[in-house]
Scaffold this motif. Sequence first.
Motif, PDB file in Angstrom:
ATOM      1  N   HIS A  97     -14.356  23.081 105.037  1.00  0.00           N
ATOM      2  CA  HIS A  97     -15.493  23.580 105.819  1.00  0.00           C
ATOM      3  C   HIS A  97     -15.069  24.285 107.108  1.00  0.00           C
ATOM      4  O   HIS A  97     -15.919  24.576 107.945  1.00  0.00           O
ATOM      5  CB  HIS A  97     -16.453  22.423 106.129  1.00  0.00           C
ATOM      6  CG  HIS A  97     -17.166  21.933 104.918  1.00  0.00           C
ATOM      7  ND1 HIS A  97     -18.254  22.574 104.393  1.00  0.00           N
ATOM      8  CD2 HIS A  97     -16.912  20.882 104.109  1.00  0.00           C
ATOM      9  CE1 HIS A  97     -18.664  21.926 103.311  1.00  0.00           C
ATOM     10  NE2 HIS A  97     -17.864  20.899 103.110  1.00  0.00           N
ATOM     11  N   HIS A  98     -13.785  24.541 107.266  1.00  0.00           N
ATOM     12  CA  HIS A  98     -13.270  25.210 108.471  1.00  0.00           C
ATOM     13  C   HIS A  98     -13.746  24.473 109.731  1.00  0.00           C
ATOM     14  O   HIS A  98     -14.217  25.093 110.688  1.00  0.00           O
ATOM     15  CB  HIS A  98     -13.703  26.681 108.499  1.00  0.00           C
ATOM     16  CG  HIS A  98     -13.376  27.406 107.243  1.00  0.00           C
ATOM     17  ND1 HIS A  98     -12.087  27.757 106.906  1.00  0.00           N
ATOM     18  CD2 HIS A  98     -14.151  27.818 106.208  1.00  0.00           C
ATOM     19  CE1 HIS A  98     -12.089  28.361 105.737  1.00  0.00           C
ATOM     20  NE2 HIS A  98     -13.329  28.416 105.289  1.00  0.00           N
ATOM     21  N   ALA A  99     -13.595  23.164 109.706  1.00  0.00           N
ATOM     22  CA  ALA A  99     -14.099  22.313 110.781  1.00  0.00           C
ATOM     23  C   ALA A  99     -13.079  22.144 111.905  1.00  0.00           C
ATOM     24  O   ALA A  99     -13.063  21.128 112.586  1.00  0.00           O
ATOM     25  CB  ALA A  99     -14.501  20.952 110.212  1.00  0.00           C
ATOM     26  N   THR A 140     -15.392  25.069 118.025  1.00  0.00           N
ATOM     27  CA  THR A 140     -16.098  25.227 116.755  1.00  0.00           C
ATOM     28  C   THR A 140     -17.610  25.325 116.843  1.00  0.00           C
ATOM     29  O   THR A 140     -18.229  25.819 115.920  1.00  0.00           O
ATOM     30  CB  THR A 140     -15.803  24.064 115.795  1.00  0.00           C
ATOM     31  OG1 THR A 140     -16.368  22.861 116.340  1.00  0.00           O
ATOM     32  CG2 THR A 140     -14.324  23.907 115.544  1.00  0.00           C
ATOM     33  N   ASP A 143     -20.947  22.914 114.081  1.00  0.00           N
ATOM     34  CA  ASP A 143     -21.668  23.070 112.815  1.00  0.00           C
ATOM     35  C   ASP A 143     -20.779  22.798 111.609  1.00  0.00           C
ATOM     36  O   ASP A 143     -21.189  22.119 110.667  1.00  0.00           O
ATOM     37  CB  ASP A 143     -22.290  24.468 112.713  1.00  0.00           C
ATOM     38  CG  ASP A 143     -23.496  24.635 113.625  1.00  0.00           C
ATOM     39  OD1 ASP A 143     -24.090  23.612 114.019  1.00  0.00           O
ATOM     40  OD2 ASP A 143     -23.837  25.783 113.949  1.00  0.00           O
ATOM     41  N   HIS A 144     -19.577  23.323 111.613  1.00  0.00           N
ATOM     42  CA  HIS A 144     -18.678  23.127 110.479  1.00  0.00           C
ATOM     43  C   HIS A 144     -18.208  21.670 110.390  1.00  0.00           C
ATOM     44  O   HIS A 144     -18.008  21.151 109.289  1.00  0.00           O
ATOM     45  CB  HIS A 144     -17.483  24.079 110.556  1.00  0.00           C
ATOM     46  CG  HIS A 144     -17.889  25.514 110.438  1.00  0.00           C
ATOM     47  ND1 HIS A 144     -18.266  26.075 109.245  1.00  0.00           N
ATOM     48  CD2 HIS A 144     -18.007  26.493 111.372  1.00  0.00           C
ATOM     49  CE1 HIS A 144     -18.576  27.338 109.428  1.00  0.00           C
ATOM     50  NE2 HIS A 144     -18.433  27.622 110.717  1.00  0.00           N
ATOM     51  N   LYS A 147     -21.017  19.806 108.800  1.00  0.00           N
ATOM     52  CA  LYS A 147     -21.049  20.085 107.355  1.00  0.00           C
ATOM     53  C   LYS A 147     -19.991  19.265 106.613  1.00  0.00           C
ATOM     54  O   LYS A 147     -20.253  18.741 105.527  1.00  0.00           O
ATOM     55  CB  LYS A 147     -20.838  21.576 107.097  1.00  0.00           C
ATOM     56  CG  LYS A 147     -22.035  22.422 107.437  1.00  0.00           C
ATOM     57  CD  LYS A 147     -21.746  23.901 107.213  1.00  0.00           C
ATOM     58  CE  LYS A 147     -22.932  24.726 107.718  1.00  0.00           C
ATOM     59  NZ  LYS A 147     -22.645  26.158 107.650  1.00  0.00           N
TER      60      LYS A 147
END
Length: 161
Positions: A97-99, A140, A143-144, A147
């Motif tokens: 999720h590119h968190a 970030t 949001d990621h 998710k």
Amino acid sequence: MSGKVDIELTVNGEAVFEAVEPRTLLSDFLRDTLGLTGTHVGCEHGICGACTVRVNGSTARSCLMFAVQANGATIETVEGLGSVAKLHRIQEAFRKHHALQCGFCTPGFLMTVRDLLESHPLKTDDDIRDGLSGNICRCTGYDHIVKAVRELANERDGIAA
């Protein structure tokens, strides 16, 4: 107080016996003595969450704890989650999720998320945001990260994606 104090603890499943200065912070002990540099030190006031580890199964700010306070404890750091060859499921979700961006806060988030998944219902995204509120990320926008945690919580709860 002068002189070193002997401590015995378990770190990432390994028994550790060391003599430390009584004023040595747990974060410094992990990083400087044991070479576990995944525990990051940001604010040194317990606000940012970058130094979050698990002590006896609960999250703790390692910059607010002395190593001698961990005597007899079981410590888990981000290095105990997974490896480059075999990521932990939480690490996989963050990657998917590119968190993360710069990654400085990521170890603290990963340890916090592990605790949240083990001990909190996380029924809504607001629950997740509340659970993550003790960790600060400047990159970030969260949001990621939310998710990634949502996916993990749904998996845990048997909810299809």
